[in-house]
Scaffold this motif. Structure first.
Motif, PDB file in Angstrom:
ATOM      1  N   SER A   6       0.817  -1.211   0.000  1.00  0.00           N
ATOM      2  CA  SER A   6       0.000   0.000   0.000  1.00  0.00           C
ATOM      3  C   SER A   6       0.853   1.265   0.000  1.00  0.00           C
ATOM      4  O   SER A   6       0.356   2.349  -0.275  1.00  0.00           O
ATOM      5  N   GLY A   7       2.145   1.122   0.338  1.00  0.00           N
ATOM      6  CA  GLY A   7       3.049   2.266   0.308  1.00  0.00           C
ATOM      7  C   GLY A   7       3.046   3.088   1.582  1.00  0.00           C
ATOM      8  O   GLY A   7       3.575   4.194   1.612  1.00  0.00           O
ATOM      9  N   ASP A   8       2.457   2.565   2.639  1.00  0.00           N
ATOM     10  CA  ASP A   8       2.380   3.274   3.918  1.00  0.00           C
ATOM     11  C   ASP A   8       3.630   2.974   4.743  1.00  0.00           C
ATOM     12  O   ASP A   8       3.737   1.926   5.365  1.00  0.00           O
ATOM     13  N   LYS A   9       4.570   3.928   4.746  1.00  0.00           N
ATOM     14  CA  LYS A   9       5.858   3.699   5.409  1.00  0.00           C
ATOM     15  C   LYS A   9       5.712   3.564   6.924  1.00  0.00           C
ATOM     16  O   LYS A   9       6.347   2.710   7.544  1.00  0.00           O
ATOM     17  N   ALA A  10       4.859   4.375   7.531  1.00  0.00           N
ATOM     18  CA  ALA A  10       4.694   4.333   8.989  1.00  0.00           C
ATOM     19  C   ALA A  10       4.105   2.992   9.433  1.00  0.00           C
ATOM     20  O   ALA A  10       4.591   2.379  10.389  1.00  0.00           O
ATOM     21  N   ALA A  11       3.087   2.554   8.728  1.00  0.00           N
ATOM     22  CA  ALA A  11       2.465   1.274   9.071  1.00  0.00           C
ATOM     23  C   ALA A  11       3.425   0.116   8.829  1.00  0.00           C
ATOM     24  O   ALA A  11       3.479  -0.833   9.617  1.00  0.00           O
ATOM     25  N   ALA A  12       4.176   0.206   7.745  1.00  0.00           N
ATOM     26  CA  ALA A  12       5.134  -0.854   7.423  1.00  0.00           C
ATOM     27  C   ALA A  12       6.234  -0.929   8.471  1.00  0.00           C
ATOM     28  O   ALA A  12       6.641  -2.023   8.885  1.00  0.00           O
ATOM     29  N   THR A  13       6.696   0.224   8.929  1.00  0.00           N
ATOM     30  CA  THR A  13       7.747   0.242   9.952  1.00  0.00           C
ATOM     31  C   THR A  13       7.243  -0.359  11.253  1.00  0.00           C
ATOM     32  O   THR A  13       7.944  -1.151  11.901  1.00  0.00           O
ATOM     33  N   ALA A  14       6.029   0.009  11.638  1.00  0.00           N
ATOM     34  CA  ALA A  14       5.444  -0.549  12.863  1.00  0.00           C
ATOM     35  C   ALA A  14       5.232  -2.053  12.726  1.00  0.00           C
ATOM     36  O   ALA A  14       5.502  -2.826  13.659  1.00  0.00           O
ATOM     37  N   ALA A  15       4.768  -2.463  11.551  1.00  0.00           N
ATOM     38  CA  ALA A  15       4.510  -3.889  11.322  1.00  0.00           C
ATOM     39  C   ALA A  15       5.809  -4.687  11.323  1.00  0.00           C
ATOM     40  O   ALA A  15       5.850  -5.826  11.803  1.00  0.00           O
ATOM     41  N   VAL A  16       6.887  -4.102  10.788  1.00  0.00           N
ATOM     42  CA  VAL A  16       8.180  -4.791  10.766  1.00  0.00           C
ATOM     43  C   VAL A  16       8.684  -4.984  12.193  1.00  0.00           C
ATOM     44  O   VAL A  16       9.263  -6.015  12.515  1.00  0.00           O
ATOM     45  N   ARG A  17       8.459  -4.001  13.049  1.00  0.00           N
ATOM     46  CA  ARG A  17       8.902  -4.110  14.432  1.00  0.00           C
ATOM     47  C   ARG A  17       8.207  -5.286  15.121  1.00  0.00           C
ATOM     48  O   ARG A  17       8.837  -6.081  15.819  1.00  0.00           O
ATOM     49  N   VAL A  18       6.915  -5.405  14.908  1.00  0.00           N
ATOM     50  CA  VAL A  18       6.148  -6.508  15.495  1.00  0.00           C
ATOM     51  C   VAL A  18       6.584  -7.841  14.897  1.00  0.00           C
ATOM     52  O   VAL A  18       6.785  -8.830  15.609  1.00  0.00           O
ATOM     53  N   ALA A  19       6.753  -7.868  13.577  1.00  0.00           N
ATOM     54  CA  ALA A  19       7.145  -9.100  12.897  1.00  0.00           C
ATOM     55  C   ALA A  19       8.521  -9.558  13.344  1.00  0.00           C
ATOM     56  O   ALA A  19       8.748 -10.756  13.568  1.00  0.00           O
ATOM     57  N   GLU A  20       9.439  -8.616  13.495  1.00  0.00           N
ATOM     58  CA  GLU A  20      10.790  -8.968  13.925  1.00  0.00           C
ATOM     59  C   GLU A  20      10.768  -9.617  15.305  1.00  0.00           C
ATOM     60  O   GLU A  20      11.450 -10.611  15.546  1.00  0.00           O
ATOM     61  N   SER A  21       9.951  -9.080  16.189  1.00  0.00           N
ATOM     62  CA  SER A  21       9.833  -9.639  17.531  1.00  0.00           C
ATOM     63  C   SER A  21       9.314 -11.073  17.481  1.00  0.00           C
ATOM     64  O   SER A  21       9.869 -11.976  18.121  1.00  0.00           O
ATOM     65  N   LYS A  22       8.270 -11.287  16.701  1.00  0.00           N
ATOM     66  CA  LYS A  22       7.683 -12.630  16.612  1.00  0.00           C
ATOM     67  C   LYS A  22       8.643 -13.621  15.949  1.00  0.00           C
ATOM     68  O   LYS A  22       8.735 -14.770  16.357  1.00  0.00           O
ATOM     69  N   ILE A  23       9.347 -13.160  14.926  1.00  0.00           N
ATOM     70  CA  ILE A  23      10.284 -14.042  14.226  1.00  0.00           C
ATOM     71  C   ILE A  23      11.435 -14.433  15.141  1.00  0.00           C
ATOM     72  O   ILE A  23      11.821 -15.601  15.210  1.00  0.00           O
ATOM     73  N   MET A  24      11.978 -13.466  15.884  1.00  0.00           N
ATOM     74  CA  MET A  24      13.098 -13.778  16.772  1.00  0.00           C
ATOM     75  C   MET A  24      12.681 -14.684  17.921  1.00  0.00           C
ATOM     76  O   MET A  24      13.461 -15.508  18.398  1.00  0.00           O
TER      77      MET A  24
END
Length: 86
Positions: A41-59
């Motif tokens: 969708s091109g939403d940088k703020a949402a993508a950054t927040a989502a990456v933070r959550v995803a990184e936590s779950k992946i680790m």
């Protein structure tokens, strides 16, 4: 069918671990999809927040559900995609 007490216990423990592992695997997939949708969708703020959550779950799943190097590779690829958003 298990006959010994210890083998019955192992069956119960295995079922619990399977449930935990399946939920972790599912959480990683869901978090990854949220990042990809935000990137698309091109939403940088949402993508950054989502990456933070995803990184936590992946680790949290690294070394348990998936190999550590695969986890690192997933995180790297997701962060690269988020960084490409202008």
């Amino acid at each position: 069918m298990a006959n010994h007490k210890s083998s019955k216990k192992r069956i119960l423990v295995t079922e619990k671990k399977n449930a935990v592992n399946n939920s972790r695997r599912s959480a990683v997939k869901t978090a990854t999809k949220k990042v990809l949708v935000a990137v698309k969708s091109g939403d940088k703020a949402a993508a950054t927040a989502a990456v933070r959550v995803a990184e936590s779950k992946i680790m949290k799943s690294a070394g348990k559900v998936m190999p550590k190097k695969r986890a690192a590779r997933k995180i790297s690829r997701l962060t690269k995609k988020v960084a490409k958003i202008a």
